[in-house]
Every structure is written in structure tokens, then in C-alpha cells.
Motif scaffolding. Structure first.
Motif, PDB file in Angstrom:
ATOM      1  N   VAL A  51       0.793  -1.235   0.000  1.00  0.00           N
ATOM      2  CA  VAL A  51       0.000   0.000   0.000  1.00  0.00           C
ATOM      3  C   VAL A  51       0.827   1.288   0.000  1.00  0.00           C
ATOM      4  O   VAL A  51       0.258   2.369   0.016  1.00  0.00           O
ATOM      5  N   VAL A  52       2.161   1.138  -0.008  1.00  0.00           N
ATOM      6  CA  VAL A  52       2.962   2.371   0.050  1.00  0.00           C
ATOM      7  C   VAL A  52       3.596   2.674  -1.309  1.00  0.00           C
ATOM      8  O   VAL A  52       3.512   1.871  -2.239  1.00  0.00           O
ATOM      9  N   LYS A  58       9.734  -0.356   2.027  1.00  0.00           N
ATOM     10  CA  LYS A  58       9.005  -1.540   1.549  1.00  0.00           C
ATOM     11  C   LYS A  58       8.913  -1.531   0.025  1.00  0.00           C
ATOM     12  O   LYS A  58       9.137  -2.567  -0.620  1.00  0.00           O
ATOM     13  N   ALA A 108       1.936  -3.929   7.659  1.00  0.00           N
ATOM     14  CA  ALA A 108       2.510  -3.507   8.935  1.00  0.00           C
ATOM     15  C   ALA A 108       2.061  -4.514   9.994  1.00  0.00           C
ATOM     16  O   ALA A 108       0.941  -5.048   9.911  1.00  0.00           O
ATOM     17  N   LYS A 111      -1.315  -4.291  11.267  1.00  0.00           N
ATOM     18  CA  LYS A 111      -2.450  -4.715  10.433  1.00  0.00           C
ATOM     19  C   LYS A 111      -2.696  -6.212  10.497  1.00  0.00           C
ATOM     20  O   LYS A 111      -3.794  -6.654  10.162  1.00  0.00           O
ATOM     21  N   ARG A 187      -5.069  10.043  13.361  1.00  0.00           N
ATOM     22  CA  ARG A 187      -5.207   8.875  12.479  1.00  0.00           C
ATOM     23  C   ARG A 187      -4.328   7.740  13.011  1.00  0.00           C
ATOM     24  O   ARG A 187      -3.179   7.956  13.401  1.00  0.00           O
ATOM     25  N   MET A 189      -3.431   3.271  12.432  1.00  0.00           N
ATOM     26  CA  MET A 189      -3.624   2.043  11.649  1.00  0.00           C
ATOM     27  C   MET A 189      -4.628   1.197  12.439  1.00  0.00           C
ATOM     28  O   MET A 189      -4.820   1.425  13.634  1.00  0.00           O
ATOM     29  N   PHE A 210      -4.100   4.143   4.764  1.00  0.00           N
ATOM     30  CA  PHE A 210      -2.921   4.971   4.497  1.00  0.00           C
ATOM     31  C   PHE A 210      -3.083   5.796   3.220  1.00  0.00           C
ATOM     32  O   PHE A 210      -2.742   6.975   3.183  1.00  0.00           O
ATOM     33  N   ASN A 227       3.444   8.315  12.256  1.00  0.00           N
ATOM     34  CA  ASN A 227       4.024   7.428  11.245  1.00  0.00           C
ATOM     35  C   ASN A 227       5.535   7.633  11.204  1.00  0.00           C
ATOM     36  O   ASN A 227       6.072   8.512  11.891  1.00  0.00           O
ATOM     37  N   ASN A 231       7.404   7.266   5.550  1.00  0.00           N
ATOM     38  CA  ASN A 231       5.999   7.201   5.135  1.00  0.00           C
ATOM     39  C   ASN A 231       5.378   8.596   5.056  1.00  0.00           C
ATOM     40  O   ASN A 231       4.646   8.912   4.121  1.00  0.00           O
ATOM     41  N   LEU A 252       7.383   0.622  13.591  1.00  0.00           N
ATOM     42  CA  LEU A 252       6.540   0.228  12.456  1.00  0.00           C
ATOM     43  C   LEU A 252       7.388  -0.651  11.530  1.00  0.00           C
ATOM     44  O   LEU A 252       8.410  -0.217  11.003  1.00  0.00           O
ATOM     45  N   TYR A 254       7.151  -4.638   9.058  1.00  0.00           N
ATOM     46  CA  TYR A 254       6.250  -5.450   8.246  1.00  0.00           C
ATOM     47  C   TYR A 254       6.501  -6.945   8.408  1.00  0.00           C
ATOM     48  O   TYR A 254       7.640  -7.362   8.613  1.00  0.00           O
TER      49      TYR A 254
HETATM   50  C1  LMR Z   1       0.262   2.866   7.523  1.00  0.00           C
HETATM   51  O1  LMR Z   1      -0.902   2.488   7.292  1.00  0.00           O
HETATM   52  O2  LMR Z   1       0.505   3.955   8.031  1.00  0.00           O
HETATM   53  C2  LMR Z   1       1.404   1.979   7.180  1.00  0.00           C
HETATM   54  O3  LMR Z   1       1.080   0.686   7.578  1.00  0.00           O
HETATM   55  C3  LMR Z   1       1.683   1.976   5.736  1.00  0.00           C
HETATM   56  C4  LMR Z   1       2.804   1.012   5.456  1.00  0.00           C
HETATM   57  O4  LMR Z   1       2.525  -0.058   4.916  1.00  0.00           O
HETATM   58  O5  LMR Z   1       3.934   1.361   5.778  1.00  0.00           O
END
Ligand code: LMR
Length: 343
Positions: A51-52, A58, A108, A111, A187, A189, A210, A227, A231, A252, A254
Motif C-alpha cells: 500500500v505504500v 518496503k 505492517a 495490520k 489517524r 492504523m 494509508f 508514522n 511514510n 513500524l 512489516y
Molecule cells: C500505515 O498504514 O501507516 C502503514 O502501515 C503503511 C505502510 O505499509 O507502511
């Protein structure tokens, strides 16, 4: 005479052994030459969605992984990388992986808590101070237990990629103390612990994907966010914020995941190619992540486009005390053993 028969047999056995060795070695890398000509059906395609942006740790590591795998399999294995949530958004990629619509993701750790909530131990504020502490924890017995819980859900874990430590920003005023967060819409996650982390301080946590965060900050739906600097800058979030606190309050990173059924069906030589390549890519990713976050700090300092405040050691103590209820909450919910082995 006996000696000659013996000699012939010995030579035969020796030649057979050498041939067998050569054959095994060839099979290990038995990728037909010039697979670039193969159609998608003939190649082995691994769809890797994230998603980034591509200019993040990443994003860069996913691309490097794809390039190396392509090169080392002469194009037979094609890793197709889909960045920026183009294919699947934040809340969709895990299901897509479990359904086999894609084969790899790197969400992440926060998540994966929707699937295995115990993983939110990694989100506990100020639980880790260095990347090595996180790596050691995950390599240790509790980390292995967390990984086996992902196995139970049909996922194969291929490694941990770092991003960095989170910082806080907002548009209204400088954040020095926990009380400064009162009433701020922040905000987060999707993670129960992150929700708790802000709600115990009187802030209002809001779970937002994100990729659409920029618009929510722009519209004023949220005042601030937390964050990593790579990011934040990759989506220009800092341009909508006035104050940035370098708090390093949470890690943070993954979990690199593959659909387990897909993994198990891969030929052994491809599995080996992937694990060997990742040994190299994982190390590379870690160094890129660390470098990128410190470069971004320098860039933000130089641009003078956001007011930056570094928490002092004394202030950090105050924050840690304010967050004690979050640890208590985790302990009551998932058991003390996850917390006892934290550094
Ligand atoms: C976010 O949602 O802020 C992060 O998980 C995005 C990411 O994948 O680094």
C-alpha cells in the motif's frame, strides 16, 4: 584380473556419483534459458501487493526482490509488484492473500492484528528502542509463537522488514507532553492497542487507510497522525501539518507473508531461490529503512517547512508512565508472557 574388475567398478561408481551430483546441481537451478519469451501462463507469477509508494523502504525492497528473482530464474519466476494499494487497499489485501488472488503482501505488524490480535504487542508504546530489540524479540520464543499463529491462519512468514520508529504530527500545536494530545483527532492504523494508546490520553483515534490519509488531513477530518518519516514524506503528509514531534514512540515494521497453500505447492528449487534471495533482500531492506528515515529527518530539518521538536529523556519518561495502562490492558487481554519478554 580381480584388480582390473574392481578398478572398473570403482570408476563406474565414481562417474555415476559425479553425474548424479552434477544433475542435482543443475536441477537446483534448472531454469530454462531465456524465459523472457514465455507467456504469463508458462511463467510462475507471484503477485506482490502493498500500500505504500515505491520510494519507501518496503517499496524499494519489493522491487529489488522482484528484480533478483527474475534475474536468478532467467525470467521464469516473475514477481509482479503492485504498489500504492493499486490492486488491493489496506483493508483488502489480507483477504486477497488468503483467497489466493495475490500471493505476497507485507502488511505492517499492526495490520496483522485483525487476524492475530496478539501481534499488537509490537505496537505497545515505547516497547522497543532499537531495531535490534525488535528483531531479537521476533526471533525469540514469543516471536516464534506469534509467527506460528499466522501459520495456523494459512500464512507462510518469510521475514520481517523494518520501516522505522513512529513520530507524531498535527496541525494545531506542538506536542511535548501526553496531555497535549487531549481532544486531538489522530489517524491510526487498525490496531486495538494503537486505539488504546491514544484514547488513554484523551485523544480521539480514527482508523483510516494509508492511501486516503492525505485527503482526510486536508479535509480536517483528522488533526494529526503518527508514522515513520519515510511514510510521512512519501505522501507529503508533512505539508498539511505544522508540528512534528520526534518521539520514536512505536516501531513500524512489516511481516512478509505468502499464501501458505501457494508456498507449499512451489517446487523446492523455487522455495530455495526465494528464501536465499530474501536472506539478502531482508538485510538490504533493513539498511535502506534506517538510512531513509534519517535522510528524511535531515530533509525536513533543512526545508524548515514544519516545526520539529525532539522529546527529551525526561519527557520520554513522562510519556512512558502515561502509557502504563496500555500495557496493563494488553496483559489482561493476552497474558503477561508476551510483555515479560519485551526488552
Ligand atoms: C500505515 O498504514 O501507516 C502503514 O502501515 C503503511 C505502510 O505499509 O507502511
Amino acid at each position: 584380473m580381480y584388480l582390473s574388475v574392481y578398478y572398473k567398478r570403482f570408476t563406474f561408481v565414481l562417474i555415476s556419483a559425479v553425474l548424479l551430483l552434477l544433475l542435482t546441481a543443475c536441477q537446483k537451478n534448472a531454469f530454462p534459458i531465456d524465459n523472457e519469451q514465455l507467456s504469463e501462463e508458462e511463467r510462475l507469477v507471484i503477485r506482490f501487493s502493498h500500500v505504500v509508494g515505491e520510494n519507501t523502504p518496503k517499496g524499494l525492497a519489493a522491487r529489488k526482490f522482484a528484480e533478483l528473482i527474475n534475474e536468478r530464474s532467467n525470467g521464469y519466476v516473475e514477481v509482479q509488484v503492485f504498489p500504492n494499494g493499486f490492486l488491493y487497499k489496506d483493508g483488502e489485501e489480507m483477504n486477497a492473500l488468503l483467497n489466493g488472488d495475490i500471493q505476497m503482501i507485507a502488511p505492517a505488524t499492526s495490520k496483522v492484528t485483525s487476524l492475530v490480535p496478539e501481534w499488537s504487542v509490537i505496537d505497545l508504546p515505547f516497547a522497543f528502542s532499537t531495531y535490534e530489540e525488535v528483531h531479537d524479540y521476533i526471533a525469540g520464543p514469543i516471536g516464534q509463537r506469534l509467527i506460528s499463529k499466522l501459520d495456523d491462519k494459512g500464512l507462510h512468514t518469510l521475514g520481517i522488514w523494518d520501516n522505522g520508529f513512529k513520530q507524531m504530527s498535527n496541525r494545531d500545536f506542538p506536542i511535548h507532553y501526553p496531555t497535549d494530545l487531549k481532544q486531538l483527532n489522530m489517524r491510526i492504523m487498525p490496531s486495538e492497542i494503537l486505539e488504546k494508546q491514544f484514547s488513554v490520553l484523551g485523544a480521539v483515534p480514527k482508523k483510516i487507510d494509508f492511501n486516503i490519509l492525505f485527503h482526510h488531513l486536508e479535509n480536517g477530518d483528522v488533526d494529526g497522525q503518527e508514522n515513520t518519516l519515510s511514510n510521512i514524506t512519501s505522501k507529503n503528509l508533512h505539508t498539511l501539518q505544522k508540528y512534528l514531534t520526534i518521539s520514536n514512540h512505536g516501531y513500524l515494521g512489516y511481516v512478509l507473508l505468502m499464501n501458505d497453500e501457494f508456498w507449499k505447492e512451489l517446487p523446492v528449487n523455487i522455495q530455495l531461490l526465494i528464501t536465499d534471495t530474501l536472506l539478502e533482500v531482508n538485510q538490504w531492506e533493513w539498511s535502506i529503512a534506517h538510512r531513509l528515515n534519517s535522510e528524511k529527518l535531515t530533509e525536513l530539518e533543512d526545508c524548515e517547512c514544519i516545526e520539529i521538536y525532539h522529546l527529551t529523556e525526561e519527557e520520554r519518561q513522562i510519556w512512558e508512565e502515561a502509557f502504563e495502562p496500555v500495557f496493563e490492558y494488553y496483559k489482561n487481554r493476552f497474558g503477561a508472557e508476551y510483555i515479560e519478554l519485551l526488552p
